[in-house]
Design an enzyme around this catalytic site. Sequence first.
Site, PDB file in Angstrom:
ATOM      1  N   HIS A 119     -44.491  27.348   0.876  1.00  0.00           N
ATOM      2  CA  HIS A 119     -45.390  26.569   1.729  1.00  0.00           C
ATOM      3  C   HIS A 119     -46.105  27.482   2.729  1.00  0.00           C
ATOM      4  O   HIS A 119     -47.321  27.439   2.876  1.00  0.00           O
ATOM      5  CB  HIS A 119     -44.606  25.530   2.544  1.00  0.00           C
ATOM      6  CG  HIS A 119     -43.994  24.426   1.736  1.00  0.00           C
ATOM      7  ND1 HIS A 119     -44.726  23.648   0.881  1.00  0.00           N
ATOM      8  CD2 HIS A 119     -42.722  23.956   1.662  1.00  0.00           C
ATOM      9  CE1 HIS A 119     -43.931  22.751   0.322  1.00  0.00           C
ATOM     10  NE2 HIS A 119     -42.704  22.929   0.778  1.00  0.00           N
TER      11      HIS A 119
ATOM     12  N   HIS B  64     -38.486  28.546  -1.201  1.00  0.00           N
ATOM     13  CA  HIS B  64     -39.306  27.330  -1.285  1.00  0.00           C
ATOM     14  C   HIS B  64     -40.166  27.196  -0.012  1.00  0.00           C
ATOM     15  O   HIS B  64     -41.379  26.984  -0.084  1.00  0.00           O
ATOM     16  CB  HIS B  64     -38.355  26.137  -1.445  1.00  0.00           C
ATOM     17  CG  HIS B  64     -38.987  24.784  -1.305  1.00  0.00           C
ATOM     18  ND1 HIS B  64     -39.089  23.909  -2.348  1.00  0.00           N
ATOM     19  CD2 HIS B  64     -39.541  24.153  -0.237  1.00  0.00           C
ATOM     20  CE1 HIS B  64     -39.682  22.790  -1.932  1.00  0.00           C
ATOM     21  NE2 HIS B  64     -39.962  22.914  -0.649  1.00  0.00           N
ATOM     22  N   GLU B  65     -39.523  27.360   1.147  1.00  0.00           N
ATOM     23  CA  GLU B  65     -40.262  27.231   2.408  1.00  0.00           C
ATOM     24  C   GLU B  65     -41.314  28.319   2.549  1.00  0.00           C
ATOM     25  O   GLU B  65     -42.404  28.083   3.062  1.00  0.00           O
ATOM     26  CB  GLU B  65     -39.302  27.262   3.608  1.00  0.00           C
ATOM     27  CG  GLU B  65     -38.292  26.116   3.642  1.00  0.00           C
ATOM     28  CD  GLU B  65     -38.942  24.743   3.572  1.00  0.00           C
ATOM     29  OE1 GLU B  65     -40.096  24.589   4.020  1.00  0.00           O
ATOM     30  OE2 GLU B  65     -38.301  23.813   3.039  1.00  0.00           O
TER      31      GLU B  65
ATOM     32  N   ASP C 125     -42.149  16.762   0.228  1.00  0.00           N
ATOM     33  CA  ASP C 125     -43.423  17.335  -0.214  1.00  0.00           C
ATOM     34  C   ASP C 125     -44.204  16.328  -1.042  1.00  0.00           C
ATOM     35  O   ASP C 125     -45.429  16.270  -0.983  1.00  0.00           O
ATOM     36  CB  ASP C 125     -43.167  18.589  -1.051  1.00  0.00           C
ATOM     37  CG  ASP C 125     -42.456  19.658  -0.233  1.00  0.00           C
ATOM     38  OD1 ASP C 125     -42.658  19.693   0.984  1.00  0.00           O
ATOM     39  OD2 ASP C 125     -41.696  20.435  -0.826  1.00  0.00           O
TER      40      ASP C 125
END
Length: 359
Positions: free
Chosen positions: A63, A59-60, A162
Amino acid sequence: MRWSLRLGGYRGIEVSIHLTFLLLLAFLGVNTWLASGSVAAVLGGLGFILLVFACVLLHEFGHALTAARFGIRTRDIVLYPIGGVARLERMPEDPRQELWVALAGPAVNVVIAAVLLLWLVVSGALVPVDQLGWARGPFIERLMLINLFLVGFNLIPAFPMDGGRVLRALMALRMDYTRATQVAAGIGQALALVFGFVGLLWNPFLLFIAFFVWIGAAQEASMVMMKSSLGGIPLQRVMLRDFATLDADDQLLRAVQVTLGSSQRDFPVLEEGRLVGVLRQEDMLRSLHDTGPGARVREAMQTDFRTAHLGEMVEAVFQRLGECRCRTLPVTDVRDQVVGLVTMEHMGEFLRIQAALRR
Ligand code: ZN
Protein backbone atom coordinates in the site's frame (compact mmCIF):
# COMPACT_ATOMS: atom_id res chain seq x y z
CA MET A 1 3.68 6.94 19.66
CA ARG A 2 3.62 5.27 23.02
CA TRP A 3 2.74 1.61 23.48
CA SER A 4 4.69 0.69 20.41
CA LEU A 5 8.23 -0.37 19.77
CA ARG A 6 10.16 1.02 16.82
CA LEU A 7 11.63 -1.72 14.64
CA GLY A 8 13.24 0.34 11.90
CA GLY A 9 12.36 2.20 8.76
CA TYR A 10 12.49 1.98 4.98
CA ARG A 11 12.27 4.91 2.56
CA GLY A 12 11.24 7.24 5.34
CA ILE A 13 8.45 4.96 6.57
CA GLU A 14 8.80 4.05 10.25
CA VAL A 15 7.87 0.51 11.23
CA SER A 16 6.87 -0.36 14.78
CA ILE A 17 5.03 -3.09 16.65
CA HIS A 18 2.33 -2.42 19.17
CA LEU A 19 3.22 -3.76 22.63
CA THR A 20 0.07 -5.93 22.69
CA PHE A 21 1.73 -7.83 19.87
CA LEU A 22 4.34 -9.07 22.37
CA LEU A 23 1.45 -10.22 24.59
CA LEU A 24 0.13 -12.28 21.68
CA LEU A 25 3.57 -13.91 21.23
CA ALA A 26 3.82 -14.64 24.97
CA PHE A 27 0.29 -16.08 25.01
CA LEU A 28 0.94 -18.36 22.03
CA GLY A 29 4.34 -19.39 23.41
CA VAL A 30 2.93 -20.37 26.81
CA ASN A 31 -0.01 -22.14 25.20
CA THR A 32 2.22 -24.18 22.90
CA TRP A 33 4.51 -25.02 25.83
CA LEU A 34 1.60 -26.22 27.95
CA ALA A 35 0.21 -28.30 25.09
CA SER A 36 3.47 -29.86 23.89
CA GLY A 37 6.12 -29.31 26.56
CA SER A 38 8.71 -29.02 23.82
CA VAL A 39 11.00 -26.04 23.26
CA ALA A 40 11.26 -26.89 19.56
CA ALA A 41 7.45 -26.66 19.18
CA VAL A 42 7.40 -23.30 20.96
CA LEU A 43 10.18 -21.87 18.78
CA GLY A 44 8.58 -23.34 15.65
CA GLY A 45 5.20 -21.78 16.56
CA LEU A 46 6.66 -18.37 17.34
CA GLY A 47 8.84 -18.45 14.22
CA PHE A 48 5.73 -19.16 12.17
CA ILE A 49 3.84 -16.22 13.69
CA LEU A 50 6.78 -13.90 13.02
CA LEU A 51 6.89 -15.03 9.38
CA VAL A 52 3.15 -14.44 9.04
CA PHE A 53 3.64 -10.92 10.33
CA ALA A 54 6.53 -10.40 7.95
CA CYS A 55 4.00 -11.14 5.17
CA VAL A 56 1.55 -8.67 6.74
CA LEU A 57 4.32 -6.07 6.83
CA LEU A 58 5.10 -6.63 3.13
CA HIS A 59 1.35 -6.24 2.43
CA GLU A 60 1.36 -2.84 4.16
CA PHE A 61 4.46 -1.79 2.25
CA GLY A 62 2.53 -2.71 -0.90
CA HIS A 63 0.00 0.00 0.00
CA ALA A 64 2.61 2.51 1.19
CA LEU A 65 4.97 2.26 -1.79
CA THR A 66 2.10 2.42 -4.28
CA ALA A 67 0.79 5.53 -2.50
CA ALA A 68 4.30 7.00 -2.69
CA ARG A 69 4.14 6.65 -6.48
CA PHE A 70 1.15 9.00 -6.40
CA GLY A 71 3.05 11.44 -4.19
CA ILE A 72 1.34 10.43 -0.95
CA ARG A 73 3.55 9.92 2.07
CA THR A 74 3.00 7.25 4.72
CA ARG A 75 3.45 8.37 8.29
CA ASP A 76 4.22 4.91 9.65
CA ILE A 77 3.29 1.25 9.66
CA VAL A 78 2.21 -0.29 12.96
CA LEU A 79 1.77 -4.02 13.46
CA TYR A 80 -1.09 -4.93 15.78
CA PRO A 81 -1.99 -8.48 16.88
CA ILE A 82 -4.95 -8.38 14.49
CA GLY A 83 -2.92 -7.13 11.53
CA GLY A 84 -0.99 -4.18 10.17
CA VAL A 85 -1.99 -0.58 9.55
CA ALA A 86 -0.18 1.72 7.12
CA ARG A 87 -1.10 5.27 8.09
CA LEU A 88 -1.17 7.23 4.86
CA GLU A 89 -1.20 10.99 5.22
CA ARG A 90 -4.28 11.05 3.02
CA MET A 91 -6.17 8.84 0.60
CA PRO A 92 -5.85 9.59 -3.12
CA GLU A 93 -8.64 11.77 -4.52
CA ASP A 94 -8.62 10.03 -7.89
CA PRO A 95 -10.61 6.76 -7.61
CA ARG A 96 -8.23 5.04 -10.05
CA GLN A 97 -5.30 5.79 -7.73
CA GLU A 98 -7.24 4.66 -4.69
CA LEU A 99 -8.03 1.43 -6.52
CA TRP A 100 -4.32 0.78 -7.15
CA VAL A 101 -3.31 1.63 -3.59
CA ALA A 102 -6.00 -0.65 -2.14
CA LEU A 103 -5.20 -3.56 -4.47
CA ALA A 104 -1.42 -3.35 -3.99
CA GLY A 105 -1.54 -4.86 -0.47
CA PRO A 106 -3.42 -8.07 -1.33
CA ALA A 107 -1.40 -8.30 -4.58
CA VAL A 108 1.77 -8.67 -2.50
CA ASN A 109 0.25 -11.70 -0.72
CA VAL A 110 -0.82 -13.20 -4.06
CA VAL A 111 2.80 -12.95 -5.24
CA ILE A 112 4.17 -14.48 -2.01
CA ALA A 113 1.64 -17.35 -2.20
CA ALA A 114 2.47 -17.97 -5.87
CA VAL A 115 6.22 -18.11 -5.17
CA LEU A 116 5.72 -20.49 -2.24
CA LEU A 117 3.37 -22.69 -4.29
CA LEU A 118 5.90 -22.84 -7.10
CA TRP A 119 8.57 -23.91 -4.63
CA LEU A 120 6.27 -26.58 -3.12
CA VAL A 121 5.38 -28.00 -6.53
CA VAL A 122 8.98 -28.03 -7.78
CA SER A 123 10.28 -29.65 -4.60
CA GLY A 124 7.37 -32.11 -4.45
CA ALA A 125 6.60 -31.13 -0.85
CA LEU A 126 2.90 -30.36 -1.39
CA VAL A 127 0.59 -32.37 0.92
CA PRO A 128 -3.24 -32.51 0.91
CA VAL A 129 -4.80 -29.59 2.78
CA ASP A 130 -6.67 -31.84 5.26
CA GLN A 131 -3.33 -32.98 6.70
CA LEU A 132 -2.49 -29.44 7.72
CA GLY A 133 -3.13 -27.69 11.00
CA TRP A 134 -2.11 -24.46 12.68
CA ALA A 135 1.12 -26.13 13.86
CA ARG A 136 1.03 -29.28 11.71
CA GLY A 137 2.29 -29.99 8.19
CA PRO A 138 5.02 -28.36 6.07
CA PHE A 139 5.95 -24.85 7.18
CA ILE A 140 6.02 -23.41 3.65
CA GLU A 141 2.62 -24.78 2.72
CA ARG A 142 1.02 -23.36 5.86
CA LEU A 143 2.60 -20.01 5.11
CA MET A 144 1.23 -20.14 1.56
CA LEU A 145 -2.30 -20.84 2.84
CA ILE A 146 -2.06 -18.00 5.35
CA ASN A 147 -1.16 -15.65 2.49
CA LEU A 148 -4.19 -16.84 0.52
CA PHE A 149 -6.30 -16.27 3.64
CA LEU A 150 -4.89 -12.73 3.92
CA VAL A 151 -5.91 -12.05 0.31
CA GLY A 152 -9.46 -13.28 0.89
CA PHE A 153 -9.83 -11.59 4.26
CA ASN A 154 -8.59 -8.21 3.05
CA LEU A 155 -10.80 -8.29 -0.02
CA ILE A 156 -14.02 -8.57 2.00
CA PRO A 157 -15.90 -5.65 0.39
CA ALA A 158 -16.34 -3.61 3.57
CA PHE A 159 -14.46 -0.81 5.31
CA PRO A 160 -11.91 -0.88 6.94
CA MET A 161 -10.78 -3.81 4.74
CA ASP A 162 -9.00 -3.12 1.46
CA GLY A 163 -12.03 -4.61 -0.30
CA GLY A 164 -14.18 -1.75 1.00
CA ARG A 165 -11.85 0.76 -0.66
CA VAL A 166 -11.80 -1.26 -3.87
CA LEU A 167 -15.60 -1.28 -3.92
CA ARG A 168 -15.82 2.47 -3.24
CA ALA A 169 -13.20 3.27 -5.88
CA LEU A 170 -15.01 1.17 -8.49
CA MET A 171 -18.31 2.90 -7.75
CA ALA A 172 -16.67 6.34 -7.61
CA LEU A 173 -15.59 5.86 -11.22
CA ARG A 174 -19.29 6.07 -12.10
CA MET A 175 -20.82 8.28 -9.41
CA ASP A 176 -20.08 11.05 -6.96
CA TYR A 177 -17.44 10.18 -4.31
CA THR A 178 -19.67 10.91 -1.30
CA ARG A 179 -22.50 8.84 -2.76
CA ALA A 180 -20.09 5.99 -3.56
CA THR A 181 -18.84 6.03 0.03
CA GLN A 182 -22.36 5.93 1.43
CA VAL A 183 -23.29 2.98 -0.76
CA ALA A 184 -20.03 1.15 0.06
CA ALA A 185 -20.52 1.82 3.78
CA GLY A 186 -24.10 0.53 3.53
CA ILE A 187 -22.95 -2.69 1.84
CA GLY A 188 -20.24 -3.04 4.51
CA GLN A 189 -22.73 -2.69 7.33
CA ALA A 190 -25.10 -5.18 5.72
CA LEU A 191 -22.16 -7.61 5.51
CA ALA A 192 -21.35 -6.89 9.16
CA LEU A 193 -24.90 -7.93 10.08
CA VAL A 194 -24.51 -11.19 8.16
CA PHE A 195 -21.13 -11.84 9.81
CA GLY A 196 -22.58 -11.06 13.21
CA PHE A 197 -25.50 -13.43 12.66
CA VAL A 198 -23.34 -16.29 11.34
CA GLY A 199 -20.81 -15.55 14.09
CA LEU A 200 -23.43 -15.93 16.81
CA LEU A 201 -24.45 -19.33 15.48
CA TRP A 202 -21.14 -20.71 14.38
CA ASN A 203 -17.84 -18.86 14.80
CA PRO A 204 -17.14 -16.17 17.43
CA PHE A 205 -14.22 -14.90 15.34
CA LEU A 206 -16.74 -13.60 12.80
CA LEU A 207 -18.45 -11.58 15.53
CA PHE A 208 -15.14 -9.88 16.11
CA ILE A 209 -14.80 -9.05 12.39
CA ALA A 210 -18.42 -7.89 12.27
CA PHE A 211 -17.68 -5.40 15.03
CA PHE A 212 -14.67 -3.95 13.18
CA VAL A 213 -16.49 -3.74 9.89
CA TRP A 214 -19.47 -1.98 11.45
CA ILE A 215 -17.30 0.66 13.13
CA GLY A 216 -15.05 1.06 10.07
CA ALA A 217 -17.97 1.66 7.72
CA ALA A 218 -19.53 4.27 9.99
CA GLN A 219 -16.21 6.10 10.41
CA GLU A 220 -15.42 6.20 6.72
CA ALA A 221 -18.89 7.50 5.87
CA SER A 222 -18.72 10.31 8.42
CA MET A 223 -15.17 11.31 7.36
CA VAL A 224 -16.27 11.70 3.75
CA MET A 225 -19.47 13.51 4.71
CA MET A 226 -17.36 15.97 6.64
CA LYS A 227 -14.96 16.49 3.77
CA SER A 228 -17.79 17.04 1.31
CA SER A 229 -19.42 19.64 3.56
CA LEU A 230 -16.12 21.54 3.53
CA GLY A 231 -15.86 21.55 -0.26
CA GLY A 232 -15.91 24.87 -2.08
CA ILE A 233 -15.64 27.12 0.97
CA PRO A 234 -12.87 29.74 0.97
CA LEU A 235 -10.67 29.86 4.06
CA GLN A 236 -11.35 33.57 4.50
CA ARG A 237 -14.89 32.77 5.59
CA VAL A 238 -13.81 30.43 8.35
CA MET A 239 -10.56 31.69 9.84
CA LEU A 240 -10.32 33.46 13.17
CA ARG A 241 -9.64 37.16 12.72
CA ASP A 242 -9.55 38.10 16.36
CA PHE A 243 -6.32 36.72 17.76
CA ALA A 244 -3.18 37.77 19.61
CA THR A 245 0.43 37.47 18.47
CA LEU A 246 3.63 37.45 20.49
CA ASP A 247 7.00 38.94 19.79
CA ALA A 248 10.00 36.62 19.76
CA ASP A 249 11.63 38.74 22.45
CA ASP A 250 8.58 38.76 24.73
CA GLN A 251 8.89 37.03 28.06
CA LEU A 252 6.75 33.96 28.66
CA LEU A 253 4.97 35.98 31.32
CA ARG A 254 3.26 37.91 28.55
CA ALA A 255 2.15 34.66 26.89
CA VAL A 256 0.66 33.60 30.23
CA GLN A 257 -1.21 36.89 30.58
CA VAL A 258 -2.63 36.72 27.05
CA THR A 259 -3.63 33.08 27.50
CA LEU A 260 -5.47 33.85 30.73
CA GLY A 261 -7.24 36.82 29.16
CA SER A 262 -8.52 34.92 26.11
CA SER A 263 -9.31 31.40 24.95
CA GLN A 264 -6.34 31.29 22.58
CA ARG A 265 -3.96 28.40 23.15
CA ASP A 266 -1.33 28.77 20.42
CA PHE A 267 0.27 32.01 19.26
CA PRO A 268 1.97 33.11 16.07
CA VAL A 269 5.35 34.60 17.01
CA LEU A 270 6.58 37.63 15.08
CA GLU A 271 9.94 39.30 14.76
CA GLU A 272 9.86 42.76 13.20
CA GLY A 273 6.42 41.91 11.86
CA ARG A 274 7.60 38.70 10.20
CA LEU A 275 6.26 35.26 11.21
CA VAL A 276 9.14 33.27 12.75
CA GLY A 277 7.46 30.64 14.90
CA VAL A 278 4.45 29.26 16.73
CA LEU A 279 4.25 29.05 20.51
CA ARG A 280 2.03 26.15 21.49
CA GLN A 281 0.49 25.92 24.92
CA GLU A 282 2.43 22.77 25.77
CA ASP A 283 5.73 24.48 24.83
CA MET A 284 4.81 27.42 27.01
CA LEU A 285 3.99 25.17 29.97
CA ARG A 286 7.17 23.15 29.55
CA SER A 287 9.34 26.29 29.44
CA LEU A 288 7.55 27.80 32.41
CA HIS A 289 8.35 24.67 34.36
CA ASP A 290 11.95 24.40 33.15
CA THR A 291 13.08 28.03 32.96
CA GLY A 292 10.40 30.15 34.61
CA PRO A 293 8.31 33.12 33.43
CA GLY A 294 11.34 35.23 32.53
CA ALA A 295 12.31 32.97 29.61
CA ARG A 296 11.97 34.37 26.08
CA VAL A 297 9.24 33.21 23.71
CA ARG A 298 12.00 32.63 21.14
CA GLU A 299 13.48 29.83 23.24
CA ALA A 300 10.18 27.99 23.67
CA MET A 301 8.52 28.38 20.25
CA GLN A 302 8.36 25.88 17.39
CA THR A 303 10.39 27.10 14.43
CA ASP A 304 9.36 24.16 12.26
CA PHE A 305 5.69 24.93 11.59
CA ARG A 306 3.18 24.99 8.75
CA THR A 307 0.95 27.79 7.58
CA ALA A 308 -2.16 28.30 5.50
CA HIS A 309 -2.62 30.91 2.82
CA LEU A 310 -5.47 33.38 2.68
CA GLY A 311 -6.46 32.31 -0.84
CA GLU A 312 -6.81 28.62 -0.01
CA MET A 313 -9.94 26.51 0.31
CA VAL A 314 -11.04 25.13 3.69
CA GLU A 315 -10.79 21.52 2.52
CA ALA A 316 -7.06 21.72 1.75
CA VAL A 317 -6.33 23.48 5.03
CA PHE A 318 -8.36 20.95 6.99
CA GLN A 319 -6.32 18.18 5.41
CA ARG A 320 -3.08 19.94 6.35
CA LEU A 321 -4.27 20.26 9.95
CA GLY A 322 -4.74 16.49 10.01
CA GLU A 323 -1.39 15.76 8.36
CA CYS A 324 0.76 17.94 10.59
CA ARG A 325 -1.14 16.88 13.70
CA CYS A 326 -0.88 20.43 14.87
CA ARG A 327 -3.80 22.30 16.39
CA THR A 328 -3.30 25.74 14.91
CA LEU A 329 -2.15 27.15 11.58
CA PRO A 330 -1.32 30.82 11.09
CA VAL A 331 -2.94 32.24 7.93
CA THR A 332 -0.76 34.56 5.85
CA ASP A 333 -1.55 36.93 2.99
CA VAL A 334 0.43 37.74 -0.16
CA ARG A 335 2.81 39.98 1.80
CA ASP A 336 3.47 37.18 4.31
CA GLN A 337 1.63 39.06 7.04
CA VAL A 338 -0.31 36.97 9.55
CA VAL A 339 -3.96 37.84 9.01
CA GLY A 340 -5.75 34.98 10.72
CA LEU A 341 -5.65 31.65 12.52
CA VAL A 342 -7.21 28.28 11.82
CA THR A 343 -7.68 25.91 14.75
CA MET A 344 -9.10 22.41 15.08
CA GLU A 345 -11.67 23.57 17.65
CA HIS A 346 -12.86 26.40 15.45
CA MET A 347 -13.13 24.05 12.45
CA GLY A 348 -15.23 21.69 14.55
CA GLU A 349 -17.55 24.56 15.47
CA PHE A 350 -17.84 25.58 11.83
CA LEU A 351 -18.76 22.01 10.84
CA ARG A 352 -21.48 21.83 13.49
CA ILE A 353 -22.95 25.11 12.26
CA GLN A 354 -22.86 23.88 8.66
CA ALA A 355 -24.64 20.65 9.66
CA ALA A 356 -27.31 22.61 11.58
CA LEU A 357 -27.89 24.89 8.58
CA ARG A 358 -28.39 21.95 6.23
CA ARG A 359 -31.06 20.39 8.43
ZN1 ZN B 1 -4.31 -3.91 3.17
